[in-house]
Design a protein around this motif. Sequence first.
Motif, PDB file in Angstrom:
ATOM      1  N   LEU A  88       0.846  -1.191   0.000  1.00 37.61           N
ATOM      2  CA  LEU A  88       0.000   0.000   0.000  1.00 37.61           C
ATOM      3  C   LEU A  88       0.883   1.243   0.000  1.00 37.61           C
ATOM      4  O   LEU A  88       2.069   1.169   0.332  1.00 37.61           O
ATOM      5  N   PRO A  89       0.330   2.408  -0.345  1.00 40.80           N
ATOM      6  CA  PRO A  89       1.071   3.668  -0.183  1.00 40.80           C
ATOM      7  C   PRO A  89       1.336   3.915   1.302  1.00 40.80           C
ATOM      8  O   PRO A  89       0.769   3.242   2.172  1.00 40.80           O
ATOM      9  N   ARG A 109       7.211   2.288  -3.675  1.00 41.32           N
ATOM     10  CA  ARG A 109       5.891   2.541  -3.111  1.00 41.32           C
ATOM     11  C   ARG A 109       5.539   4.023  -3.221  1.00 41.32           C
ATOM     12  O   ARG A 109       6.423   4.885  -3.222  1.00 41.32           O
ATOM     13  N   ASN A 112       3.589   9.687   0.570  1.00 38.72           N
ATOM     14  CA  ASN A 112       2.826  10.892   0.880  1.00 38.72           C
ATOM     15  C   ASN A 112       3.357  11.431   2.202  1.00 38.72           C
ATOM     16  O   ASN A 112       3.880  10.675   3.040  1.00 38.72           O
ATOM     17  N   GLN A 129      -6.244  11.988   5.734  1.00 39.58           N
ATOM     18  CA  GLN A 129      -5.996  10.705   5.096  1.00 39.58           C
ATOM     19  C   GLN A 129      -6.902   9.612   5.668  1.00 39.58           C
ATOM     20  O   GLN A 129      -7.482   8.816   4.933  1.00 39.58           O
ATOM     21  N   SER A 134      -9.340   5.600   1.744  1.00 41.90           N
ATOM     22  CA  SER A 134      -8.355   4.790   1.020  1.00 41.90           C
ATOM     23  C   SER A 134      -7.327   4.223   1.996  1.00 41.90           C
ATOM     24  O   SER A 134      -6.910   4.892   2.949  1.00 41.90           O
ATOM     25  N   MET A 136      -3.894   3.215   3.499  1.00 40.49           N
ATOM     26  CA  MET A 136      -2.531   3.723   3.418  1.00 40.49           C
ATOM     27  C   MET A 136      -1.843   3.487   4.764  1.00 40.49           C
ATOM     28  O   MET A 136      -2.423   3.748   5.816  1.00 40.49           O
ATOM     29  N   ALA A 167      -4.036  -1.832   6.364  1.00 43.88           N
ATOM     30  CA  ALA A 167      -3.071  -0.752   6.590  1.00 43.88           C
ATOM     31  C   ALA A 167      -2.518  -0.840   8.004  1.00 43.88           C
ATOM     32  O   ALA A 167      -3.232  -1.162   8.947  1.00 43.88           O
TER      33      ALA A 167
END
Length: 373
Positions: A88-89, A109, A112, A129, A134, A136, A167
Amino acid sequence: MSDLIHGGDLISASAQYGIPVEEWLDLSTGINPVPYSVPEISEHWFQQLPYQSAEFKEAVKSYYGAEGVAANGTQQIIELLPSVLPELPILLPDCGYQEHRYSWQQQERELNYYPATDQEAAEKRILQQLNSGSAMHLLLINPNNPTGLKFSPEQIYHWAEQMQQGAYLIVDEAFIDLSPEQSVLSDYDRFEQLGNILVLRSFGKFFGLAGIRLGFAFANQQILQQLQTELGPWAVNGPAQAVAIAALNDAKWQAEARQQISQNAQAALELWQPLLTKLEFRKIDAELLSFDGLFLTAKLDTQKAKHIYQFLAEQGILIRLVLDEEFNCDLSGDKAQSDSKNCLLRSGLVDAQNADQCQKLKRVISELLLTLE
């Protein structure tokens, strides 16, 4: 292993400035200047293959309050995390230990960032976030080196509850030993129940034994098993285990060390005060980003910071210069005024009982002040 430059590199400093390694006053790291006294080590720790002993594991559990995975420094674990955790990011602090960013970059990856010099802005970006829906990963360096940014255990638990499925919330607690009650491991039942927090703990900083190369990860059993498989059976050498057993079980030394570190932080601040006054630092909370613990960090004009760093280095005192471009952040506060950009200067602690150290730093700062007229 990356080629990033870190604090404590006296070999490179010696080569650049022509000063022998043993003549430097190294203030470029956040390591306790009064280390734990290494005990006499039995020969068997050198002769036998270093399977982790029951005594070592028990000392780790007693000190950290949990069973984890031990490695040759947390650096080794940091390098493995992107390949062990779900693909994942990740959301990282824009200023912090660079090897986190580098390891995730190496695995290509998505990176952010949240601002690590502004508490309110950091929390706002993290919440944004979490509310996005999503998945992350989130990395917290708690407290952050070099900015001193801190989050409470309750805040971290709350964020962990809001993380998307798959996550992980990674908490690097390399500097938490001074306030162990602020570790997310302090409420182990909640930590275990959540299951999506991964904690990193470093041995060398608080105990002043960076050369031991010892670090730990605490997470759910699945992640711990994956890390253990990657690390192999001999991730911690025998002598390091012997030293750790003694140090982790020495509660008396630990209590005295916390008090001594506080005194040394105050002594360091007093030695730096003439320079801070000259630079017109009036508000500790705004400009001196961190002023306790194992390091002091100040935000100031880049040109002045480079001059201070260079002058000190030429006199055999090494501090840490953290330039804007080194970390993924703009410290200027005004992107339009590129000629007035700021950067960070970080200093570790002196040993207040070491007269030679204190006198050298005091003398060099006095000489430095004359160049700032």
